[in-house]
Enzyme design. Sequence first.
Site, PDB file in Angstrom:
ATOM      1  N   CYS B  97      13.684   9.133  -7.468  1.00 12.65           N
ATOM      2  CA  CYS B  97      14.403   8.810  -8.754  1.00 12.65           C
ATOM      3  C   CYS B  97      15.874   8.315  -8.652  1.00 12.65           C
ATOM      4  O   CYS B  97      16.539   8.477  -7.537  1.00 12.65           O
ATOM      5  CB  CYS B  97      14.228   9.988  -9.719  1.00 12.65           C
ATOM      6  SG  CYS B  97      14.862  11.413  -8.904  1.00 12.65           S
ATOM      7  N   CYS B 100      18.147  10.993  -7.116  1.00 13.05           N
ATOM      8  CA  CYS B 100      17.952  11.086  -5.729  1.00 13.05           C
ATOM      9  C   CYS B 100      19.127  10.484  -5.037  1.00 13.05           C
ATOM     10  O   CYS B 100      19.757  10.866  -4.023  1.00 13.05           O
ATOM     11  CB  CYS B 100      16.765  10.769  -5.086  1.00 13.05           C
ATOM     12  SG  CYS B 100      15.352  11.804  -5.626  1.00 13.05           S
ATOM     13  N   ASP B 504     -10.073 -14.492  12.061  1.00 12.99           N
ATOM     14  CA  ASP B 504     -10.193 -13.580  13.220  1.00 12.99           C
ATOM     15  C   ASP B 504     -11.209 -12.873  12.574  1.00 12.99           C
ATOM     16  O   ASP B 504     -11.463 -12.649  11.372  1.00 12.99           O
ATOM     17  CB  ASP B 504      -8.851 -12.770  13.334  1.00 12.99           C
ATOM     18  CG  ASP B 504      -9.007 -11.576  14.016  1.00 12.99           C
ATOM     19  OD1 ASP B 504      -9.687 -11.696  15.125  1.00 12.99           O
ATOM     20  OD2 ASP B 504      -8.936 -10.660  13.750  1.00 12.99           O
ATOM     21  N   ASP B 693      -5.090 -10.102  11.462  1.00  9.39           N
ATOM     22  CA  ASP B 693      -4.127  -9.086  11.137  1.00  9.39           C
ATOM     23  C   ASP B 693      -3.583  -8.272  12.155  1.00  9.39           C
ATOM     24  O   ASP B 693      -2.813  -7.510  11.844  1.00  9.39           O
ATOM     25  CB  ASP B 693      -5.218  -8.332  10.390  1.00  9.39           C
ATOM     26  CG  ASP B 693      -6.443  -7.618  11.437  1.00  9.39           C
ATOM     27  OD1 ASP B 693      -6.595  -8.275  12.288  1.00  9.39           O
ATOM     28  OD2 ASP B 693      -6.855  -6.379  11.246  1.00  9.39           O
ATOM     29  N   ASP B 697      -3.520 -11.480  17.191  1.00  9.13           N
ATOM     30  CA  ASP B 697      -3.565 -12.632  16.560  1.00  9.13           C
ATOM     31  C   ASP B 697      -2.294 -13.225  16.417  1.00  9.13           C
ATOM     32  O   ASP B 697      -1.942 -14.483  15.957  1.00  9.13           O
ATOM     33  CB  ASP B 697      -4.127 -12.400  15.094  1.00  9.13           C
ATOM     34  CG  ASP B 697      -5.616 -11.868  15.039  1.00  9.13           C
ATOM     35  OD1 ASP B 697      -6.311 -12.335  16.075  1.00  9.13           O
ATOM     36  OD2 ASP B 697      -5.912 -11.107  14.468  1.00  9.13           O
TER      37      ASP B 697
END
Lengths: 72, 806
Positions: B97, B100, B504, B693, B697
């Site tokens: 928040c 913080c 892939d 991913d 790749d």
Amino acid sequence: MDPWVVTMMLSGSLFLAGVALAGFLWAIKSGQFDDEKKMMSQVHFDDEQELNDAAQQQKKREELKKKEYRPE
Amino acid sequence: MSNVTCDHCHLEFTDSVMIHDEQYRFCCKGCQGIFHLLKDEGLESFYTKMGDTHLSPPTQIFESSHNFDSSVFYDQFVSVDKEGLCEVSLVIEGIHCAACVWLNEKALHKMDGVIEASINYTNNKAKIVWDDSVVKLSSIIDMIRAVGYDAFVYDASLQEVRANKERKEYYLRMAVATAVTMNMMWVAIAQYGGYFTGMTQEIKTILNFAEWFLATPVLFYSGWIFYRGAYYGLKNKAITMDLLVVTGSTLAYVYSIYITVLEKGEAYFDSVAMIITFVLFGKFLEVLSRKNAADTLDAMSKHIPSVVSVVRGDEIVEMSVSEVKVGEVLRVRSGERAALDGEVTSGEGNFDESSLTGESNPVYKRPSDTIISGTTSIDAILFYRATKDFAHSTYSHLVQLLEGAMSKKPHIEQLANRLSQHFSSTILFLAIATFWGWYFWPHSFDRSLMVGISVIIIACPCALALATPVATLVGLALGAKRGIVFKRAAHIETMAKATMIVLDKTGTITQGRPIVVNVEFTDNDIDMKTLYSLVGASKHPVSRAVARYIQEHDETLSQISLEESKEIPARGVVARHNGVVVAGGNGQLMKEMGIDSTIVSDNTLFYYAVDGKLSATFELRDTPKAKAKESIEKLKTFGLRVVMLTGDHEKTAYAVANDVGIDEVHAHLTPQGKLEFIQEAHRDGHIVVMAGDGVNDLLALAGADIGIAMGSGSDIAIEVSDVIILNDSLISLHEALAISRRTYGLIKQNLGISLVYNSITIPLAMSGYVIPLLAAISMSFSSLLVVGNSMRVKWMYTTDSNTKMS
């Protein structure tokens, strides 16, 4: 309408617009809009204490400068 | 029992477990410690500021902060400014928040020597400036940890700084342009009012001077970008849209000054301001989504540890990777990445090589096995001898290849750019021709000049310049709502032109982890609890899948403790329960234990045996994602060639391809093989979209015209890619293509509209029929048409999905 009046009113309002714009540009430059989330929430924490804190930081920075310039 | 909230983190617990401290209650020592610290420091107003927000209780951090003070670390992350102050960029973890943010800044400001601590609430990044002679970075980190947060250092690369600076510069220019243009409107209203009802020349001149005053900063400050663009364009012998904007607005500006001074005719200052403002906004939209290749490479090198532990004599020294020589012995602990290629000298354990090879099962390494740089140790603490230095190791090599692939990325020219070049030169030519035509007809010089200029103004590039960015922006927003992030606006157009899509297998078409597809019980009164506890002891993907399967079928099961539980690498798990040996693992394990297990299957098998007797067999497979088949069919209806690439062996590859209906499969490919396949396709004239991913790749993603990263992919894959599909589904992949195609269709329509518009208005202007009012109206109207048309991307898509649902 007298041309004189038109000139006065135009320059007056343009001057005011200029002041507002200059303020806005200063705010952008000093990074006040860099963090949109903080900008919206930090308003809640704006009180005397914050002002003191900012002044404190400024003082620290200046003290440091003084220290460096001191010939030894 | 009533629940009590912890006075620090505000989480609720039963009163009996809380730590009682006078009138306060804490859930743990950590919360209590922070509460008292804040009180001592006079920062307790944090609690009123934070309101009802819950914090996560602080985790104890055992890692010492002293390595933040090492010189290697300073060299890499800390910059020193000319006043001798140190600066570092941190990411603060645990910010929930605004309070913080406040607490961290205040706590740091209270430290001596900390000059500046500013935390960005949006991305939790912090910039700390301090005086190193007063306070050390380690104590700053300790302070952040003491108040219940944690900090990580990141390398704020120059690229990021430069991108932010450029964006800020645009903000400033846009602020000036917008403010001035808005004020200009008021003056213009008076001008137009006077044009119809009559106004003395004196007043008109005053208004003209006011407009002159206003238009000047817009043209020369906000419009500076266009002057720069036009200059660089001319230097490269290209007529750009910038040149047209610059010529049109500068000519109109000069002409208007001439009118103002001579006190006759109509000035065009308002048009000047409006053109610049509109086109500047269009340009900003483009800049906003620009991505730099260098950023990606930075991110990639971050994945390699910069400091490694090297054995020197009897002790272990930390040193920079680049200083390590071939033949030196390095240590790798569990969870760490190997920085160099090497050979194991002592110790053994599992390594995760999935990031480089795509092999989803961990690989067990023993002395004399090779270690590949960039792979992660799962549970092994071992020593290895470097066989290559850093620059020649596999991972560095991969970074170099990636660099090459990215620089060689084919550049698909955008339709609007190509068009604008012709458009700009045509308009300029027409304007000059008109001027000479009128001048020799014969007309007075200023009448001819005015008609010539009106051609440029009426051919206002507004509509043309807005055609692409507005349609793209709507497309981007639509994508974002559906979990599709296009990193650059231009990617939409490239994607729409794609002719081939390469997928892939692991992680893109399939789930990326094995799932139990079939179970056979050979023993009817099998004790599931024992089996669950047995597989629960192992972190191997197969054991995990079995555990998940059991849990899904009986949620009430809980783990019990087994005796002598041990994991046998590349075999399975063995344990003892009530004096009986229980074992779970592959065929190899069963064979070694003398248990008959001769089931033939294409899938991975997991056997479970109790007391030397087989009691259950699980078949596991990496299954395709939900709706994979439908999505791929839809992709095919776009007329795309769909290809599957994988590093896996052919049998599994074809099984998956069959399931989802892909005809073209290339198996057994190395990361480089995938890239070569894509380059081959480029030579055949294909525009290739690649979806993947993993790190295996990466090269292909970088080399393809459009690389799409699935959301669950590795961070680097996401960095390298142009499009990210956050929800990881193949449906979104199809949607991404659908959105890009619709958007591109609208871009074409928009360009068509503005061209048709111009072909009507330009002849009018050339024949001298354009009065200032008409020019102004026509300009706004063409822009409105384009903006309105672009909104249809959204509209078309909503009606489309509605019909699909019904």
